[in-house]
Design a protein around this motif. Structure first.
Motif, PDB file in Angstrom:
ATOM      1  N   ASN A  20       0.730  -0.972   0.434  1.00 49.63           N
ATOM      2  CA  ASN A  20       0.036   0.121   0.261  1.00 49.63           C
ATOM      3  C   ASN A  20       0.462   1.306  -0.092  1.00 49.63           C
ATOM      4  OD1 ASN A  20      -1.493   1.837   0.456  1.00 49.63           O
ATOM      5  ND2 ASN A  20      -2.463   1.319   2.237  1.00 49.63           N
ATOM      6  N   CYS A  21       0.757   2.001  -1.169  1.00 46.73           N
ATOM      7  CA  CYS A  21       1.584   2.870  -1.080  1.00 46.73           C
ATOM      8  C   CYS A  21       1.549   3.936  -0.155  1.00 46.73           C
ATOM      9  CB  CYS A  21       1.655   3.877  -2.604  1.00 46.73           C
ATOM     10  SG  CYS A  21       0.013   4.823  -3.206  1.00 46.73           S
ATOM     11  N   PRO A  24       5.181   2.806   3.537  1.00 52.26           N
ATOM     12  CA  PRO A  24       5.703   2.540   3.018  1.00 52.26           C
ATOM     13  C   PRO A  24       6.120   1.204   4.670  1.00 52.26           C
ATOM     14  CG  PRO A  24       6.416   5.031   4.398  1.00 52.26           C
ATOM     15  CD  PRO A  24       4.368   3.952   3.983  1.00 52.26           C
ATOM     16  N   TYR A  25       5.493   1.000   5.292  1.00 49.92           N
ATOM     17  CA  TYR A  25       6.252   0.330   6.276  1.00 49.92           C
ATOM     18  C   TYR A  25       6.917  -1.172   6.085  1.00 49.92           C
ATOM     19  CZ  TYR A  25       4.242   3.347   9.358  1.00 49.92           C
ATOM     20  OH  TYR A  25       4.044   5.062   9.979  1.00 49.92           O
ATOM     21  N   PHE A  26       6.577  -1.851   5.258  1.00 53.75           N
ATOM     22  CA  PHE A  26       7.115  -2.823   4.517  1.00 53.75           C
ATOM     23  C   PHE A  26       8.424  -2.402   3.919  1.00 53.75           C
ATOM     24  CE2 PHE A  26       7.139  -5.779   0.531  1.00 53.75           C
ATOM     25  CZ  PHE A  26       8.075  -7.015   1.702  1.00 53.75           C
ATOM     26  N   ALA A  27       8.168  -2.021   3.033  1.00 55.22           N
ATOM     27  CA  ALA A  27      10.155  -1.702   2.439  1.00 55.22           C
ATOM     28  C   ALA A  27      10.838  -1.446   3.947  1.00 55.22           C
ATOM     29  CB  ALA A  27      10.330  -0.479   1.543  1.00 55.22           C
ATOM     30  N   GLN A  28      10.264  -0.787   4.835  1.00 55.18           N
ATOM     31  CA  GLN A  28      11.239   0.130   5.656  1.00 55.18           C
ATOM     32  C   GLN A  28      11.492  -1.562   6.699  1.00 55.18           C
ATOM     33  OE1 GLN A  28       9.183   2.932   7.721  1.00 55.18           O
ATOM     34  NE2 GLN A  28      10.202   4.344   6.648  1.00 55.18           N
ATOM     35  N   GLU A  57       5.926   4.859  -6.373  1.00 55.88           N
ATOM     36  CA  GLU A  57       7.434   4.720  -6.690  1.00 55.88           C
ATOM     37  C   GLU A  57       8.348   6.111  -5.745  1.00 55.88           C
ATOM     38  OE1 GLU A  57       9.979   5.242 -10.560  1.00 55.88           O
ATOM     39  OE2 GLU A  57       8.093   5.967 -10.934  1.00 55.88           O
ATOM     40  N   GLN A  58       7.856   6.533  -5.393  1.00 59.71           N
ATOM     41  CA  GLN A  58       8.770   7.807  -5.177  1.00 59.71           C
ATOM     42  C   GLN A  58       9.158   8.236  -3.298  1.00 59.71           C
ATOM     43  OE1 GLN A  58       5.316  11.145  -5.098  1.00 59.71           O
ATOM     44  NE2 GLN A  58       6.243  11.483  -7.986  1.00 59.71           N
ATOM     45  N   CYS A  59       7.882   6.958  -2.411  1.00 57.48           N
ATOM     46  CA  CYS A  59       8.227   6.620  -1.498  1.00 57.48           C
ATOM     47  C   CYS A  59       9.407   6.151  -1.817  1.00 57.48           C
ATOM     48  CB  CYS A  59       7.081   5.814  -1.130  1.00 57.48           C
ATOM     49  SG  CYS A  59       7.533   5.697   0.690  1.00 57.48           S
ATOM     50  N   LEU A  60       9.362   4.872  -2.507  1.00 58.38           N
ATOM     51  CA  LEU A  60      10.463   4.196  -2.681  1.00 58.38           C
ATOM     52  C   LEU A  60      11.196   4.504  -2.756  1.00 58.38           C
ATOM     53  CD1 LEU A  60       9.006   1.196  -4.298  1.00 58.38           C
ATOM     54  CD2 LEU A  60       9.500   0.583  -2.065  1.00 58.38           C
ATOM     55  N   PHE A  65      15.807   2.839  -2.442  1.00 55.48           N
ATOM     56  CA  PHE A  65      15.415   2.079  -3.585  1.00 55.48           C
ATOM     57  C   PHE A  65      15.815   2.297  -4.965  1.00 55.48           C
ATOM     58  CE2 PHE A  65      13.707   0.041  -0.166  1.00 55.48           C
ATOM     59  CZ  PHE A  65      13.841  -1.289  -0.704  1.00 55.48           C
ATOM     60  N   ASP A  66      16.380   1.809  -6.094  1.00 59.62           N
ATOM     61  CA  ASP A  66      16.744   1.906  -7.077  1.00 59.62           C
ATOM     62  C   ASP A  66      15.625   1.456  -7.880  1.00 59.62           C
ATOM     63  OD1 ASP A  66      19.383   2.983  -7.345  1.00 59.62           O
ATOM     64  OD2 ASP A  66      20.195   1.008  -7.259  1.00 59.62           O
ATOM     65  N   CYS A  67      14.922   2.188  -8.996  1.00 63.63           N
ATOM     66  CA  CYS A  67      13.773   2.357  -9.230  1.00 63.63           C
ATOM     67  C   CYS A  67      13.741   1.180 -10.362  1.00 63.63           C
ATOM     68  CB  CYS A  67      12.209   2.926  -8.735  1.00 63.63           C
ATOM     69  SG  CYS A  67      12.089   3.160  -7.558  1.00 63.63           S
ATOM     70  N   ILE A  68      13.715   0.567 -10.497  1.00 66.15           N
ATOM     71  CA  ILE A  68      13.570   0.049 -11.513  1.00 66.15           C
ATOM     72  C   ILE A  68      12.716   0.028 -12.615  1.00 66.15           C
ATOM     73  CG2 ILE A  68      15.229  -1.523 -13.071  1.00 66.15           C
ATOM     74  CD1 ILE A  68      17.077  -0.520 -11.091  1.00 66.15           C
ATOM     75  N   ASP A  69      12.500   0.440 -14.209  1.00 62.17           N
ATOM     76  CA  ASP A  69      11.096   0.972 -14.810  1.00 62.17           C
ATOM     77  C   ASP A  69      11.424  -0.069 -15.995  1.00 62.17           C
ATOM     78  OD1 ASP A  69       9.065   1.972 -15.811  1.00 62.17           O
ATOM     79  OD2 ASP A  69       9.871   3.254 -18.051  1.00 62.17           O
TER      80      ASP A  69
END
Length: 160
Positions: A20-21, A24-28, A57-60, A65-69
């Motif tokens: 869920n954007c 962001p807790y999961f990424a943290q 994407e902005q949050c990550l 994080f490197d956001c690879i498109d």
């Protein structure tokens, strides 16, 4: 001989494991989990970002994080790029000791085998509803992201 600190690379198939954007807790949690075990060498997240919520994407990105498109909707295009990048890292002179793979996709089974054949560990973070059981069986450790996340903070004394 001095013990070198271990390193971790985190590769995330965002199309397979979404967050869920606005949470962001999961990424943290993933970053904290990695840092509890060793140092974070790479953290990459893959998706067709033009089709995702831009704030995710902005949050990550803000978390480092490197956001690879992957600018195509061709089937398995994200999987192919993620696997190719992981294999490239594995064959480089600087590769992590531990791979955290955030995906439950069975296409990654050979990748996990390759990392383990090199004496490295693989941790899988997946959704329990779509995780490939054979992939999970290959991993050193597995965590389900759709279940209670505090289990990620249980520091195990013998993971290495």
């Amino acid at each position: 001989m001095k013990n070198q600190p271990l390193s971790i690379s985190l590769y995330w198939d965002y199309q397979n494991v979404r967050i869920n954007c606005f949470n962001p807790y999961f990424a943290q949690y993933c970053q904290t989990f990695a840092n509890l075990h060793s140092s974070l060498l790479n953290q990459r997240v893959y998706s067709y970002w033009r089709k995702e919520n831009q704030s995710c994407e902005q949050c990550l990105y803000k978390l480092g994080f490197d956001c690879i498109d992957i600018p195509t909707t061709e089937k398995q295009s994200v999987d192919k790029k993620l696997i190719a990048d992981c294999e490239r890292e594995l064959s480089s002179t600087v590769s992590a000791d531990i791979l955290i793979l955030i995906s439950g996709d069975g296409d990654s089974k050979n990748l996990v085998r390759k990392w383990k054949d090199q004496g490295k560990q693989v941790f899988i973070f997946a959704n329990s509803k779509n995780a490939n059981q054979k992939l999970l069986d290959l991993a050193n450790e597995c965590y389900f992201v759709d279940q209670k996340l505090p289990e990620l903070f249980e520091v195990q004394t013998k993971i290495m």
